[in-house]
Design a protein around this motif. Structure first.
Motif, mmCIF file in Angstrom:
data_model
loop_
_atom_site.group_PDB
_atom_site.id
_atom_site.type_symbol
_atom_site.label_atom_id
_atom_site.label_comp_id
_atom_site.label_asym_id
_atom_site.label_seq_id
_atom_site.Cartn_x
_atom_site.Cartn_y
_atom_site.Cartn_z
ATOM 1 N N MET A 1 0.845 -1.180 0.000
ATOM 2 C CA MET A 1 0.000 0.000 0.000
ATOM 3 C C MET A 1 0.890 1.244 0.000
ATOM 4 O O MET A 1 1.924 1.299 0.639
ATOM 5 C CB MET A 1 -0.899 -0.020 1.236
ATOM 6 C CG MET A 1 -1.778 1.191 1.361
ATOM 7 S SD MET A 1 -2.849 1.031 2.801
ATOM 8 C CE MET A 1 -4.122 2.148 2.326
ATOM 9 N N ALA A 2 0.452 2.247 -0.710
ATOM 10 C CA ALA A 2 1.217 3.492 -0.804
ATOM 11 C C ALA A 2 1.152 4.260 0.516
ATOM 12 O O ALA A 2 0.242 4.073 1.313
ATOM 13 C CB ALA A 2 0.660 4.351 -1.937
ATOM 14 N N GLU A 3 2.136 5.096 0.731
ATOM 15 C CA GLU A 3 2.164 5.927 1.935
ATOM 16 C C GLU A 3 0.995 6.907 1.911
ATOM 17 O O GLU A 3 0.568 7.363 0.858
ATOM 18 C CB GLU A 3 3.479 6.722 1.996
ATOM 19 C CG GLU A 3 4.716 5.873 2.170
ATOM 20 C CD GLU A 3 4.775 5.235 3.541
ATOM 21 O OE1 GLU A 3 4.404 5.878 4.534
ATOM 22 O OE2 GLU A 3 5.180 4.062 3.595
ATOM 23 N N ILE A 4 0.489 7.236 3.076
ATOM 24 C CA ILE A 4 -0.569 8.236 3.175
ATOM 25 C C ILE A 4 0.078 9.615 3.069
ATOM 26 O O ILE A 4 1.163 9.856 3.597
ATOM 27 C CB ILE A 4 -1.375 8.075 4.478
ATOM 28 C CG1 ILE A 4 -2.620 8.957 4.434
ATOM 29 C CG2 ILE A 4 -0.523 8.352 5.693
ATOM 30 C CD1 ILE A 4 -3.650 8.592 5.483
ATOM 31 N N THR A 5 -0.574 10.500 2.368
ATOM 32 C CA THR A 5 -0.013 11.835 2.154
ATOM 33 C C THR A 5 -0.633 12.844 3.104
ATOM 34 O O THR A 5 -1.686 12.591 3.699
ATOM 35 C CB THR A 5 -0.259 12.302 0.708
ATOM 36 O OG1 THR A 5 -1.676 12.470 0.524
ATOM 37 C CG2 THR A 5 0.300 11.309 -0.296
ATOM 38 N N ARG A 6 0.018 13.973 3.198
ATOM 39 C CA ARG A 6 -0.477 15.063 4.029
ATOM 40 C C ARG A 6 -1.844 15.509 3.542
ATOM 41 O O ARG A 6 -2.746 15.790 4.331
ATOM 42 C CB ARG A 6 0.526 16.221 3.985
ATOM 43 C CG ARG A 6 0.157 17.379 4.867
ATOM 44 C CD ARG A 6 0.652 18.697 4.238
ATOM 45 N NE ARG A 6 -0.068 19.830 4.723
ATOM 46 C CZ ARG A 6 -1.298 20.189 4.353
ATOM 47 N NH1 ARG A 6 -1.975 19.485 3.491
ATOM 48 N NH2 ARG A 6 -1.885 21.246 4.866
ATOM 49 N N ASP A 7 -2.044 15.562 2.214
ATOM 50 C CA ASP A 7 -3.333 15.981 1.656
ATOM 51 C C ASP A 7 -4.437 14.982 2.002
ATOM 52 O O ASP A 7 -5.585 15.371 2.238
ATOM 53 C CB ASP A 7 -3.231 16.147 0.141
ATOM 54 C CG ASP A 7 -2.383 17.349 -0.247
ATOM 55 O OD1 ASP A 7 -2.241 18.277 0.582
ATOM 56 O OD2 ASP A 7 -1.870 17.354 -1.383
ATOM 57 N N GLU A 8 -4.100 13.689 2.019
ATOM 58 C CA GLU A 8 -5.092 12.681 2.387
ATOM 59 C C GLU A 8 -5.485 12.817 3.860
ATOM 60 O O GLU A 8 -6.664 12.685 4.215
ATOM 61 C CB GLU A 8 -4.552 11.277 2.109
ATOM 62 C CG GLU A 8 -4.454 10.972 0.626
ATOM 63 C CD GLU A 8 -3.714 9.675 0.341
ATOM 64 O OE1 GLU A 8 -4.119 8.987 -0.602
ATOM 65 O OE2 GLU A 8 -2.742 9.363 1.075
ATOM 66 N N VAL A 9 -4.527 13.109 4.707
ATOM 67 C CA VAL A 9 -4.816 13.320 6.123
ATOM 68 C C VAL A 9 -5.692 14.560 6.287
ATOM 69 O O VAL A 9 -6.668 14.547 7.040
ATOM 70 C CB VAL A 9 -3.519 13.450 6.955
ATOM 71 C CG1 VAL A 9 -3.828 13.816 8.401
ATOM 72 C CG2 VAL A 9 -2.719 12.161 6.895
ATOM 73 N N ALA A 10 -5.387 15.619 5.564
ATOM 74 C CA ALA A 10 -6.198 16.835 5.623
ATOM 75 C C ALA A 10 -7.622 16.547 5.149
ATOM 76 O O ALA A 10 -8.597 17.038 5.735
ATOM 77 C CB ALA A 10 -5.557 17.937 4.781
ATOM 78 N N GLN A 31 2.355 9.238 11.611
ATOM 79 C CA GLN A 31 1.727 8.353 12.590
ATOM 80 C C GLN A 31 0.620 7.521 11.938
ATOM 81 O O GLN A 31 0.501 6.322 12.191
ATOM 82 C CB GLN A 31 1.161 9.159 13.756
ATOM 83 C CG GLN A 31 2.222 9.748 14.657
ATOM 84 C CD GLN A 31 1.632 10.451 15.850
ATOM 85 O OE1 GLN A 31 0.445 10.772 15.897
ATOM 86 N NE2 GLN A 31 2.466 10.721 16.838
ATOM 87 N N LEU A 32 -0.197 8.157 11.112
ATOM 88 C CA LEU A 32 -1.247 7.412 10.424
ATOM 89 C C LEU A 32 -0.650 6.412 9.445
ATOM 90 O O LEU A 32 -1.191 5.324 9.246
ATOM 91 C CB LEU A 32 -2.203 8.373 9.714
ATOM 92 C CG LEU A 32 -3.106 9.196 10.642
ATOM 93 C CD1 LEU A 32 -3.911 10.206 9.853
ATOM 94 C CD2 LEU A 32 -4.023 8.289 11.430
ATOM 95 N N GLY A 33 0.486 6.750 8.852
ATOM 96 C CA GLY A 33 1.184 5.811 7.978
ATOM 97 C C GLY A 33 1.613 4.570 8.738
ATOM 98 O O GLY A 33 1.486 3.447 8.240
ATOM 99 N N GLN A 34 2.113 4.745 9.957
ATOM 100 C CA GLN A 34 2.520 3.606 10.783
ATOM 101 C C GLN A 34 1.318 2.741 11.149
ATOM 102 O O GLN A 34 1.404 1.511 11.170
ATOM 103 C CB GLN A 34 3.213 4.094 12.055
ATOM 104 C CG GLN A 34 4.586 4.678 11.808
ATOM 105 C CD GLN A 34 5.203 5.223 13.087
ATOM 106 O OE1 GLN A 34 4.515 5.439 14.079
ATOM 107 N NE2 GLN A 34 6.510 5.458 13.051
ATOM 108 N N ILE A 35 0.193 3.372 11.419
ATOM 109 C CA ILE A 35 -1.026 2.619 11.742
ATOM 110 C C ILE A 35 -1.447 1.784 10.540
ATOM 111 O O ILE A 35 -1.806 0.612 10.672
ATOM 112 C CB ILE A 35 -2.149 3.575 12.189
ATOM 113 C CG1 ILE A 35 -1.802 4.194 13.545
ATOM 114 C CG2 ILE A 35 -3.495 2.850 12.239
ATOM 115 C CD1 ILE A 35 -2.709 5.324 13.977
#
Length: 98
Positions: A1-10, A31-35
């Motif tokens: 799975m690809a890393e979560i981006t700052r824009d996705e978190v926003a 942190q959300l990427g680690q989860i």
């Protein structure tokens, strides 16, 4: 799975109606990427032949039946009380209450 981006978190924060500052976004993104990586690891282990479980060992009810028994009368219960008021224990007031 690809890393979560700052824009996705926003975007997720916006959907959840959570206002995040730029510093919070920068802090939460890794942190959300680690989860997400942890969830991926669990998904790799969870296979159709492994049944879902909430506890590693079976649990059983350990409560006794609720049976009415003999109880103390108010006078018996308050017999050794240092102070009483009617059918109640009298205790010192706390926190300045009267």
């Amino acid at each position: 799975m690809a890393e979560i981006t700052r824009d996705e978190v926003a975007h997720l924060a916006s959907l959840a109606r959570i206002a995040l500052t730029e510093q919070e976004l920068e802090h939460l993104t890794p942190q959300l990427g680690q989860i997400l990586h942890a969830v991926e690891a669990v998904n790799e282990v969870a296979t159709p032949d492994v049944p879902a479980t909430s506890h590693p060992i079976p649990l059983t009810n350990v409560f006794r039946p609720d049976v009415v028994g003999e109880t103390l009368t108010p006078d018996e219960a308050l017999a050794d009380a240092p102070d009483r008021s009617g059918n109640s224990f009298r205790v010192p007031s706390i926190l300045g209450e009267g």
